[in-house]
Write a protein that holds these residues in place. Structure first.
Motif, PDB file in Angstrom:
ATOM      1  N   THR A  12       0.832  -1.183   0.000  1.00 12.40           N
ATOM      2  CA  THR A  12       0.000   0.000   0.000  1.00 12.40           C
ATOM      3  C   THR A  12       0.867   1.234   0.000  1.00 12.40           C
ATOM      4  O   THR A  12       2.036   1.228   0.435  1.00 12.40           O
ATOM      5  CB  THR A  12      -0.900   0.043   1.240  1.00 12.40           C
ATOM      6  OG1 THR A  12      -0.084   0.202   2.370  1.00 12.40           O
ATOM      7  CG2 THR A  12      -1.755  -1.187   1.342  1.00 12.40           C
ATOM      8  N   LEU A  13       0.330   2.271  -0.500  1.00 14.55           N
ATOM      9  CA  LEU A  13       1.035   3.555  -0.561  1.00 14.55           C
ATOM     10  C   LEU A  13       1.282   4.088   0.833  1.00 14.55           C
ATOM     11  O   LEU A  13       2.340   4.638   1.108  1.00 14.55           O
ATOM     12  CB  LEU A  13       0.199   4.533  -1.386  1.00 14.55           C
ATOM     13  CG  LEU A  13       0.839   5.870  -1.688  1.00 14.55           C
ATOM     14  CD1 LEU A  13       2.160   5.701  -2.412  1.00 14.55           C
ATOM     15  CD2 LEU A  13      -0.093   6.740  -2.482  1.00 14.55           C
ATOM     16  N   ALA A  14       0.373   3.867   1.754  1.00 14.68           N
ATOM     17  CA  ALA A  14       0.535   4.354   3.122  1.00 14.68           C
ATOM     18  C   ALA A  14       1.697   3.662   3.783  1.00 14.68           C
ATOM     19  O   ALA A  14       2.522   4.283   4.471  1.00 14.68           O
ATOM     20  CB  ALA A  14      -0.736   4.127   3.923  1.00 14.68           C
ATOM     21  N   ALA A  16       4.194   2.354   2.240  1.00  9.99           N
ATOM     22  CA  ALA A  16       5.400   2.827   1.541  1.00  9.99           C
ATOM     23  C   ALA A  16       5.794   4.202   2.069  1.00  9.99           C
ATOM     24  O   ALA A  16       6.986   4.485   2.283  1.00  9.99           O
ATOM     25  CB  ALA A  16       5.169   2.861   0.037  1.00  9.99           C
ATOM     26  N   ARG A  17       4.816   5.086   2.313  1.00  9.95           N
ATOM     27  CA  ARG A  17       5.117   6.424   2.846  1.00  9.95           C
ATOM     28  C   ARG A  17       5.689   6.323   4.254  1.00  9.95           C
ATOM     29  O   ARG A  17       6.612   7.026   4.615  1.00  9.95           O
ATOM     30  CB  ARG A  17       3.847   7.276   2.863  1.00  9.95           C
ATOM     31  CG  ARG A  17       3.559   7.877   1.570  1.00  9.95           C
ATOM     32  CD  ARG A  17       2.427   8.860   1.739  1.00  9.95           C
ATOM     33  NE  ARG A  17       2.141   9.404   0.434  1.00  9.95           N
ATOM     34  CZ  ARG A  17       1.166  10.208   0.155  1.00  9.95           C
ATOM     35  NH1 ARG A  17       0.349  10.557   1.102  1.00  9.95           N
ATOM     36  NH2 ARG A  17       0.992  10.660  -1.048  1.00  9.95           N
ATOM     37  N   GLU A  18       5.117   5.494   5.032  1.00  8.47           N
ATOM     38  CA  GLU A  18       5.590   5.318   6.412  1.00  8.47           C
ATOM     39  C   GLU A  18       7.044   4.826   6.411  1.00  8.47           C
ATOM     40  O   GLU A  18       7.890   5.306   7.140  1.00  8.47           O
ATOM     41  CB  GLU A  18       4.687   4.321   7.149  1.00  8.47           C
ATOM     42  CG  GLU A  18       5.086   4.125   8.582  1.00  8.47           C
ATOM     43  CD  GLU A  18       4.179   3.093   9.260  1.00  8.47           C
ATOM     44  OE1 GLU A  18       4.720   2.442  10.175  1.00  8.47           O
ATOM     45  OE2 GLU A  18       3.005   2.951   8.900  1.00  8.47           O
ATOM     46  N   THR A  19       7.306   3.876   5.540  1.00  8.58           N
ATOM     47  CA  THR A  19       8.652   3.331   5.445  1.00  8.58           C
ATOM     48  C   THR A  19       9.606   4.393   4.931  1.00  8.58           C
ATOM     49  O   THR A  19      10.738   4.533   5.413  1.00  8.58           O
ATOM     50  CB  THR A  19       8.656   2.104   4.500  1.00  8.58           C
ATOM     51  OG1 THR A  19       7.730   1.146   4.992  1.00  8.58           O
ATOM     52  CG2 THR A  19      10.023   1.480   4.418  1.00  8.58           C
ATOM     53  N   TYR A  20       9.149   5.198   3.947  1.00  4.78           N
ATOM     54  CA  TYR A  20       9.980   6.282   3.417  1.00  4.78           C
ATOM     55  C   TYR A  20      10.303   7.288   4.516  1.00  4.78           C
ATOM     56  O   TYR A  20      11.433   7.757   4.642  1.00  4.78           O
ATOM     57  CB  TYR A  20       9.263   6.964   2.244  1.00  4.78           C
ATOM     58  CG  TYR A  20      10.009   8.175   1.733  1.00  4.78           C
ATOM     59  CD1 TYR A  20      11.168   8.022   0.984  1.00  4.78           C
ATOM     60  CD2 TYR A  20       9.558   9.467   2.006  1.00  4.78           C
ATOM     61  CE1 TYR A  20      11.847   9.122   0.534  1.00  4.78           C
ATOM     62  CE2 TYR A  20      10.233  10.573   1.556  1.00  4.78           C
ATOM     63  CZ  TYR A  20      11.393  10.402   0.810  1.00  4.78           C
ATOM     64  OH  TYR A  20      12.082  11.500   0.358  1.00  4.78           O
ATOM     65  N   GLY A  21       9.350   7.625   5.347  1.00  2.00           N
ATOM     66  CA  GLY A  21       9.562   8.561   6.456  1.00  2.00           C
ATOM     67  C   GLY A  21      10.585   8.032   7.440  1.00  2.00           C
ATOM     68  O   GLY A  21      11.461   8.760   7.925  1.00  2.00           O
TER      69      GLY A  21
END
Length: 164
Positions: A12-14, A16-21
């Motif tokens: 999920t994009l969420a 992926a964003r959390e991991t990116y952060g």
């Protein structure tokens, strides 16, 4: 990196964003640590440079002191040789003095023999053991009483005036 999920599980994009952060935060944390390490390395390099400069100066000073010590040792050796030479000369001069004293006594005896051979009684000439004449000027100046001073001056007028 163990805290991060594997890329294939990032569905999920969420997520992926959390991991990116998390990755970005870890990057900034490591970047801060790297900056601190770089600053520490620069400070350590400055200390090494200062220490190298101080060591070079200490080595130069040590060489100068060693040269001074060597010169002092040479001077001491020269002084010892001079002292030995002077002591030898003193010994030689003492021998010469004693020889001259012995010769002087024999010269006195020889003079007495010569006088006796011609029929003259030799005179005993020895240094006068009487003390020197007292310093009249010092005595004159030491007198405080005007009457005594005048009397002393009249008595020793010729000698006082001739000494000036």
């Amino acid at each position: 990196m163990n805290d991060f999920p594997a890329p294939e599980t990032l569905g999920t994009l969420a997520l992926a964003r959390e991991t990116y952060g998390k990755l970005l935060a870890a990057f900034h944390e490591k970047d801060g640590q790297t900056s601190q390490l770089k600053a520490d390395l620069e400070a350590a390099n400055e200390l090494v440079d200062e220490s190298a400069t101080a060591l070079a100066q200490a080595q130069t000073d040590l060489k100068a002191k060693a040269a001074e010590t060597d010169q002092a040792k040479r001077d001491l050796s020269t002084a010892k040789q001079t002292i030995q030479s002077l002591e030898t000369q003193v010994g030689s001069l003492e021998t010469t003095v004693s020889d001259l004293k012995a010769a002087a006594k024999s010269a006195e005896e020889e003079a007495a023999e010569i006088c006796a051979s011609v029929g003259v009684d030799p005179l005993q000439i020895k240094p006068d053991d009487t003390p020197e004449q007292p310093d009249l000027m010092a005595q004159y100046r030491a007198i405080e009483d005007p009457g005594q001073r005048t009397a002393f001056f009249r008595k020793h007028k010729d000698k006082l005036l001739s000494r000036r």
